[in-house]
Design a protein around this motif. Structure first.
Motif, PDB file in Angstrom:
ATOM      1  N   PRO A 217      56.633  96.135 -25.342  1.00  0.00           N
ATOM      2  CA  PRO A 217      57.032  96.736 -24.058  1.00  0.00           C
ATOM      3  C   PRO A 217      57.755  98.067 -24.238  1.00  0.00           C
ATOM      4  CG  PRO A 217      57.471  94.399 -24.037  1.00  0.00           C
ATOM      5  CD  PRO A 217      57.099  94.740 -25.444  1.00  0.00           C
ATOM      6  N   GLY A 218      58.660  98.125 -25.213  1.00  0.00           N
ATOM      7  CA  GLY A 218      59.359  99.382 -25.488  1.00  0.00           C
ATOM      8  C   GLY A 218      58.422 100.443 -26.017  1.00  0.00           C
ATOM      9  N   ALA A 219      57.411 100.014 -26.774  1.00  0.00           N
ATOM     10  CA  ALA A 219      56.443 100.962 -27.320  1.00  0.00           C
ATOM     11  C   ALA A 219      55.635 101.626 -26.215  1.00  0.00           C
ATOM     12  CB  ALA A 219      55.509 100.251 -28.301  1.00  0.00           C
ATOM     13  N   PHE A 220      55.245 100.863 -25.202  1.00  0.00           N
ATOM     14  CA  PHE A 220      54.519 101.440 -24.083  1.00  0.00           C
ATOM     15  C   PHE A 220      55.344 102.554 -23.428  1.00  0.00           C
ATOM     16  CE2 PHE A 220      52.256  97.182 -23.671  1.00  0.00           C
ATOM     17  CZ  PHE A 220      51.046  97.672 -24.101  1.00  0.00           C
ATOM     18  N   TYR A 221      56.617 102.258 -23.193  1.00  0.00           N
ATOM     19  CA  TYR A 221      57.473 103.230 -22.520  1.00  0.00           C
ATOM     20  C   TYR A 221      57.729 104.445 -23.411  1.00  0.00           C
ATOM     21  CZ  TYR A 221      61.450 105.298 -20.137  1.00  0.00           C
ATOM     22  OH  TYR A 221      62.295 106.181 -19.496  1.00  0.00           O
ATOM     23  N   SER A 222      58.050 104.201 -24.681  1.00  0.00           N
ATOM     24  CA  SER A 222      58.365 105.307 -25.589  1.00  0.00           C
ATOM     25  C   SER A 222      57.176 106.237 -25.767  1.00  0.00           C
ATOM     26  CB  SER A 222      58.804 104.757 -26.951  1.00  0.00           C
ATOM     27  OG  SER A 222      60.070 104.131 -26.863  1.00  0.00           O
ATOM     28  N   ALA A 223      55.988 105.666 -25.985  1.00  0.00           N
ATOM     29  CA  ALA A 223      54.805 106.485 -26.222  1.00  0.00           C
ATOM     30  C   ALA A 223      54.453 107.326 -25.002  1.00  0.00           C
ATOM     31  CB  ALA A 223      53.621 105.607 -26.618  1.00  0.00           C
ATOM     32  N   ALA A 224      54.738 106.795 -23.812  1.00  0.00           N
ATOM     33  CA  ALA A 224      54.371 107.500 -22.590  1.00  0.00           C
ATOM     34  C   ALA A 224      55.428 108.479 -22.120  1.00  0.00           C
ATOM     35  CB  ALA A 224      54.086 106.499 -21.470  1.00  0.00           C
ATOM     36  N   VAL A 225      56.704 108.174 -22.392  1.00  0.00           N
ATOM     37  CA  VAL A 225      57.792 108.936 -21.768  1.00  0.00           C
ATOM     38  C   VAL A 225      58.717 109.619 -22.775  1.00  0.00           C
ATOM     39  CG1 VAL A 225      59.781 108.782 -20.202  1.00  0.00           C
ATOM     40  CG2 VAL A 225      57.741 107.420 -19.755  1.00  0.00           C
TER      41      VAL A 225
END
Length: 289
Positions: A217-225
């Motif tokens: 879940p954190g990876a999705f956010y970090s990669a996008a934002v």
């Protein structure tokens, strides 16, 4: 891995959602008024639910809600992992899609003590003993995987296996589940430890490391934002982290029924299928062996 177009689309969606919702209150125009009393709804398991709006199941998500949990910040479509899970649970409880009402809350207020104007809340809430003091949780509908985030053009971003990361410096926050997974998968020599996740992200943006490990879940956010030209390289096989549960008001009469619904969806393979559809195939996060 997440493509450039998906990453850019996600960032754009986040920006647009933030602007669109900036003038709104903490709930949507469809926010229900909590009912002091109401006629409980009979579910498919013959369990009467006590809902805040008679005949409706009010479900809350974030403001905004991010992909891939909710696609396009619109949970009513049922697209995205948590949006799809919400409708599957509602159906198992005996509610048609038309009887689901969506509202918005912040993450912190959802798990704070006090009365709620919703029946269920899904926002990637990890089940913890501390949070159980203020709210109820269903059984887990998702257990987080551990993933690797890198930058487009970096050699680590092209890794197709753990062996391909042998010459890469991989960052991780100390004392986390991600640290344990990284050391087990990559060995201590390839892992650089930081005080917190913020420092890890900063190190990748500064070119001090080639990639970092965090929960999916954190990876999705970090990669996008958070990461400039960020990509998710892949996820570790068998490395599990926190369990996500549906939040209900403390002492809710519906907790047992919702837990039973989640358990049924897990046992019949529905949750696994939705996880594959929205958290693996839709965003192309391969498993690295």
């Amino acid at each position: 891995m997440i493509t450039t177009s998906l990453r850019r689309a996600t960032v754009a969606a986040v920006a647009l959602s933030t602007l669109a919702l900036a003038g709104c209150s903490g709930t949507s125009d469809e926010d229900p008024t909590p009912a002091a009393t109401g006629t409980p709804e009979t579910t498919s398991t013959d369990v009467a639910l006590e809902t805040v709006v008679e005949g409706k199941l009010t479900i809350a998500t974030g403001e905004p809600a991010y992909e891939p949990w909710v696609i396009g910040d619109d949970p009513t479509t049922g697209e995205g992992f948590e949006a799809a899970v919400a409708y599957a649970v509602a159906e198992e409880l005996g509610y048609d899609a038309a009887d689901v009402v969506w509202t918005r809350t912040t993450f912190d207020t959802a798990i704070a003590p006090g009365a709620k104007d919703w029946d269920l809340n899904l926002q990637q809430f990890s089940i913890t003993d501390e949070r159980k003091q203020a709210v109820d949780f269903s059984s887990s509908y998702y257990t987080t995987a551990q993933a690797i985030v890198s930058v487009e053009g970096n050699a680590a971003a092209e890794a197709g296996s753990l062996a391909d990361l042998t010459d890469s410096v991989v960052g991780v926050a100390v004392g986390t589940t991600s640290y344990t997974a990284a050391v087990e998968a990559l060995g201590e020599d390839n892992v650089q430890v930081f005080n917190n996740v913020g420092d890890v992200v900063g190190a990748l943006n500064a070119g001090q490391i080639d990639a970092f490990v965090t929960d999916l879940p954190g990876a999705f956010y970090s990669a996008a934002v958070e990461v400039d030209n960020g990509v998710i390289v892949g996820q570790f096989a068998g490395a599990e982290g926190d369990e996500f549960g549906i939040v209900l008001p403390k002492g809710s009469a519906n907790t047992a029924a919702v837990t039973e619904a989640v358990d049924t969806l897990r046992e019949d393979g529905t949750l696994a299928a939705l996880e594959t559809e929205w958290l693996s195939e839709a965003v192309d996060v391969p498993v690295l062996d």
